[in-house]
Design a protein around this motif. Structure first.
Motif, mmCIF file in Angstrom:
data_model
loop_
_atom_site.group_PDB
_atom_site.id
_atom_site.type_symbol
_atom_site.label_atom_id
_atom_site.label_comp_id
_atom_site.label_asym_id
_atom_site.label_seq_id
_atom_site.Cartn_x
_atom_site.Cartn_y
_atom_site.Cartn_z
ATOM 1 N N UNK B 67 0.816 -1.220 0.000
ATOM 2 C CA UNK B 67 0.000 0.000 0.000
ATOM 3 C C UNK B 67 0.847 1.267 0.000
ATOM 4 N N UNK B 127 4.437 3.608 4.559
ATOM 5 C CA UNK B 127 3.506 4.588 3.983
ATOM 6 C C UNK B 127 3.729 5.953 4.617
ATOM 7 N N UNK B 237 -1.997 12.664 -5.930
ATOM 8 C CA UNK B 237 -2.962 12.660 -4.844
ATOM 9 C C UNK B 237 -3.666 11.326 -4.640
ATOM 10 N N UNK B 238 -4.247 10.771 -5.713
ATOM 11 C CA UNK B 238 -5.041 9.550 -5.522
ATOM 12 C C UNK B 238 -4.369 8.325 -6.132
ATOM 13 N N UNK B 240 -1.997 6.212 -4.896
ATOM 14 C CA UNK B 240 -1.882 5.053 -4.010
ATOM 15 C C UNK B 240 -3.167 4.237 -3.993
ATOM 16 N N UNK B 241 -4.279 4.948 -3.914
ATOM 17 C CA UNK B 241 -5.577 4.280 -3.912
ATOM 18 C C UNK B 241 -5.832 3.632 -5.263
ATOM 19 N N UNK B 244 -4.033 0.179 -5.772
ATOM 20 C CA UNK B 244 -4.713 -0.951 -5.116
ATOM 21 C C UNK B 244 -6.016 -1.260 -5.849
ATOM 22 N N UNK B 290 -14.886 14.480 -4.196
ATOM 23 C CA UNK B 290 -13.783 13.538 -3.935
ATOM 24 C C UNK B 290 -14.181 12.503 -2.886
ATOM 25 N N UNK B 291 -14.889 12.949 -1.845
ATOM 26 C CA UNK B 291 -15.324 12.042 -0.793
ATOM 27 C C UNK B 291 -16.347 11.033 -1.304
ATOM 28 N N UNK B 292 -17.309 11.540 -2.100
ATOM 29 C CA UNK B 292 -18.336 10.651 -2.661
ATOM 30 C C UNK B 292 -17.679 9.630 -3.590
ATOM 31 N N UNK B 294 -14.604 8.568 -3.608
ATOM 32 C CA UNK B 294 -13.805 7.594 -2.869
ATOM 33 C C UNK B 294 -14.699 6.590 -2.150
ATOM 34 N N UNK B 295 -15.785 7.071 -1.532
ATOM 35 C CA UNK B 295 -16.700 6.179 -0.823
ATOM 36 C C UNK B 295 -17.306 5.128 -1.760
ATOM 37 N N UNK B 298 -14.680 2.679 -2.838
ATOM 38 C CA UNK B 298 -14.391 1.770 -1.722
ATOM 39 C C UNK B 298 -15.430 0.664 -1.621
ATOM 40 N N UNK B 301 -14.932 -1.751 -4.432
ATOM 41 C CA UNK B 301 -13.746 -2.566 -4.137
ATOM 42 C C UNK B 301 -14.088 -3.680 -3.149
#
Lengths: 330, 320
Positions: B67, B127, B237-238, B240-241, B244, B290-292, B294-295, B298, B301
């Motif tokens: 990660x 990390x 910024x994104x 790393x995410x 994965x 960004x929050x929506x 990512x949620x 997630x 995933x």
């Protein structure tokens, strides 16, 4: 008789560690003409740091002893202040603490149920939940536009709050670990999960309670970070919340080392005190947060290498390690 | 048996490909068609992500946990930008971009194989540490390093990225499928004890895995550097995410081992970029976009991981 004498000597040795750390830091900072813990505000900040680190290291320790690492704990700590301040924006300290712990327990319950129902490996499951909780944190903070500033709380009330929280945590842990069935089962599972299951311990319920307790502790950490900084900590995205856990790892492993001589709980308290002293001293030197993280990260790396290879190291220098000595006595 | 084999094929290969295609179709429908420039920019981003994730496949094959690759990319990027800013030499910047993340990945490998540190603690530690080292480099330059490389160098073209990806992918295919490395890494991922008893050195093959990941991260960092005006903390910024996300959306097995495939990096990268664009089209107007995004990613995933895990378990049950 000899064993109890040795045990007392080791306990005294464990208690000397924070004193020696304090003396060493005071000496170094005096030589550099830098004041340290010389005002009420800096003492308050130090107490806040100790309490926060203690809560964090206990939460991490509970998980690690059962062989899992919960990546979502950092995200829980950053999300719960927004939830509790959103519900009670002008509440007193006790209400904030209780609601944060409640929300932390709720998020822990969700994490536990998700892990048990999906049967995914705890690390991968916690990674997904970390991503989801971070997203929720960003939404609750309205993309960073919502900020809660700490107002109407005096330094004395904050100091009392941090001291009472520490006392509450120690009493709570003592009670849960020594006087409840959960504590008994937890100790069995942390020794060997397969044998505990074979002996009739319900590991699923045990896991669920573990997630709830860890979540509650990190909920408390979240509100302490808010009280320490004087405003809500910005919500993180893209695994940035894992950096919150990073600061809890050093006191955790220092505490483990010390707890060999002074007992588990006192080891974690001593570890948190020592590391809080080091963190505050580094901050007093004017080092940036990134540089402090690099220094502490380097220290943690060396400590982990030592702990994981203690026997090998002592074998190489033809000495018996403290671990082997204790094992021999048993 | 044939039915179960079909289900495993569906979960590990057909489903990720179908998901990527359906994301592309959805994106076309949402945008009402796509211009050539937009397609090229998407393709460019897919190539950069694929370069990084193809190396990450090596780490996941041996059952390790990566990660901190996003933080390694930021480290390579900031170190490379600092060297370019100081020397003006793109060659030296390239070597730094490759060297810094490779060294970081090899340190991670040593920590888990040589010093026997717990894997997840090491991952969280690296990390935090790598991200902080990158921040220290950026803070030393006032928080931002100006490179002005965008449009000013021969590597900032889709062709250069395509060739980088093709050549690096070919190298990975040779190492993974032609040499014994891939087979032995899969054996380590399947059963560590059995691999040790057959004489496969865990240190050596995990080290190779992390080395390949470091090289891919370094190459990705260099390609990102070449298309940048400046480098800041939020430059990748994104990433790393997304790494994965791409690895797992591509159908990569959670436990690694013999079910690991290099192509999962490509299908996963396509899905990751297309899905990111779909969410931007739908929620891009919101301050909490960004929050929506990512949620939702997630949650997707988590669903994918449950399906893959069930698929793995059924396969093991039937094989047993």
């Amino acid at each position: 008789m000899q064993d109890s004498k040795n045990s007392s000597r080791l306990k005294i040795l464990g208690l000397l560690v924070p004193l020696v750390t304090f003396a060493a830091i005071k000496l170094i900072l005096s030589a550099l003409d830098t004041p340290w813990l010389d005002s009420g505000r800096s003492v308050l900040y130090f107490c806040a740091e100790v309490t926060t680190l203690l809560f964090m290291s206990v939460a991490l320790s509970l998980n690690l002893k059962c062989g899992s690492f919960d990546f979502s704990l950092g995200a829980v700590a950053l999300l719960t202040p927004y939830l509790s301040l959103g519900v009670f924006p002008a509440a007193d300290l006790l209400t904030l603490f209780v609601t944060a712990v409640f929300f932390g327990c709720l998020l822990g319950l969700i994490s536990g149920c998700t892990q048990i129902l999906t049967r995914l490996s705890p690390a991968f499951c916690s990674l997904c939940l970390c991503i989801i909780y971070e997203g929720l944190g960003h939404i609750c903070s309205r993309g960073g536009q919502t900020k809660y500033a700490l107002t109407g709380k005096t330094d004395d009330s904050l100091l009392r709050f941090f001291i009472l929280s520490t006392v509450f945590l120690l009493v709570f842990l003592w009670f849960v670990m020594k006087k409840t069935v959960f504590g008994y089962n937890y100790r069995a599972v942390s020794c060997n999960e397969k044998i505990a299951r074979a002996a009739g311990v319900d590991t699923e319920w045990n896991k669920l309670f573990l997630y709830i307790i860890s979540g509650g502790l990190m909920g408390a950490v979240g509100i302490m970070l808010y009280l320490r900084e004087g405003e809500s900590v910005p919500a993180a995205l893209n695994f940035s919340s894992v950096r919150v856990l990073f600061f809890g790892l050093l006191p955790l492993f220092v505490g483990r080392l010390i707890s060999r001589s002074s007992g588990e709980l006192s080891g974690e308290v001593i570890g948190s005190v020592c590391i809080a002293m080091i963190y505050s001293a580094l901050a007093q030197l004017g080092l940036s947060e990134s540089l402090r993280t690099v220094i502490c990260g380097g220290g943690l790396l060396l400590l982990l290498i030592y702990i994981s290879n203690e026997k090998r190291i002592f074998k190489k220098i033809h000495l018996k390690s403290p671990v082997q000595n204790r094992l021999k006595k048993i | 048996m044939a039915g179960n084999k079909g289900k495993r094929f569906f979960c590990s290969r057909a489903l990720p490909t179908a998901f990527a295609l359906s994301c592309l179709l959805t994106l076309c429908l949402l945008r009402g068609g796509m211009s050539a420039d937009y397609l090229l920019s998407l393709f460019s981003r897919v190539l950069v992500l694929s370069v990084i994730t193809v190396g990450a496949v090596f780490i996941f094959t041996v059952g390790a946990f990566g990660i901190s690759l996003g933080a390694s990319t930021l480290l390579g990027l900031s170190a490379g930008a600092a060297v370019y800013g100081a020397t003006g030499s793109i060659g030296l910047a390239f070597l730094t971009c490759i060297g810094a993340p490779t060294a970081a990945c090899l340190i991670s490998s040593m920590l888990s194989t040589l010093f026997d540190l717990p894997a997840y603690v090491t991952a969280a530690l690296m990390l935090g540490l790598l991200g902080s080292v990158a921040r220290v480099i950026l803070e030393a330059h006032g928080g931002e390093i100006y490179t002005n490389l965008l449009g000013n160098n021969p590597f900032d073209t889709v062709g250069a990225r395509l060739w980088s990806f093709v050549l690096y992918f070919a190298l990975c295919v040779i190492i993974y499928h032609v040499t014994p490395v891939g087979k032995r890494q899969k054996a380590l991922g399947d059963d560590r004890d059995m691999a040790r008893l057959t004489g496969i050195s865990r240190r050596w093959y995990v080290g190779i895995g992390f080395l390949m990941a470091g090289l891919s991260v370094g190459l990705g960092a260099f390609l990102i550097l070449c298309s940048s005006r400046s480098i800041t903390v939020s430059s990748v910024f994104d990433l790393g995410f997304n790494i994965i996300f791409a690895i797992l959306l591509g159908g990569m097995s959670l436990s690694g081992g013999s079910k690991s495939r290099l192509l999962s990096s490509v299908t996963g990268s396509l899905s990751a970029i297309f899905l990111s664009e779909i969410l931007r089209e739908i929620f891009g107007y919101a301050p909490t976009y960004l929050g929506i995004s990512q949620g939702i990613r997630g949650a997707i995933l988590l669903i994918f991981m449950v399906m893959l895990a069930r698929n793995d378990k059924k396969g093991e049950k039937n094989a047993g």
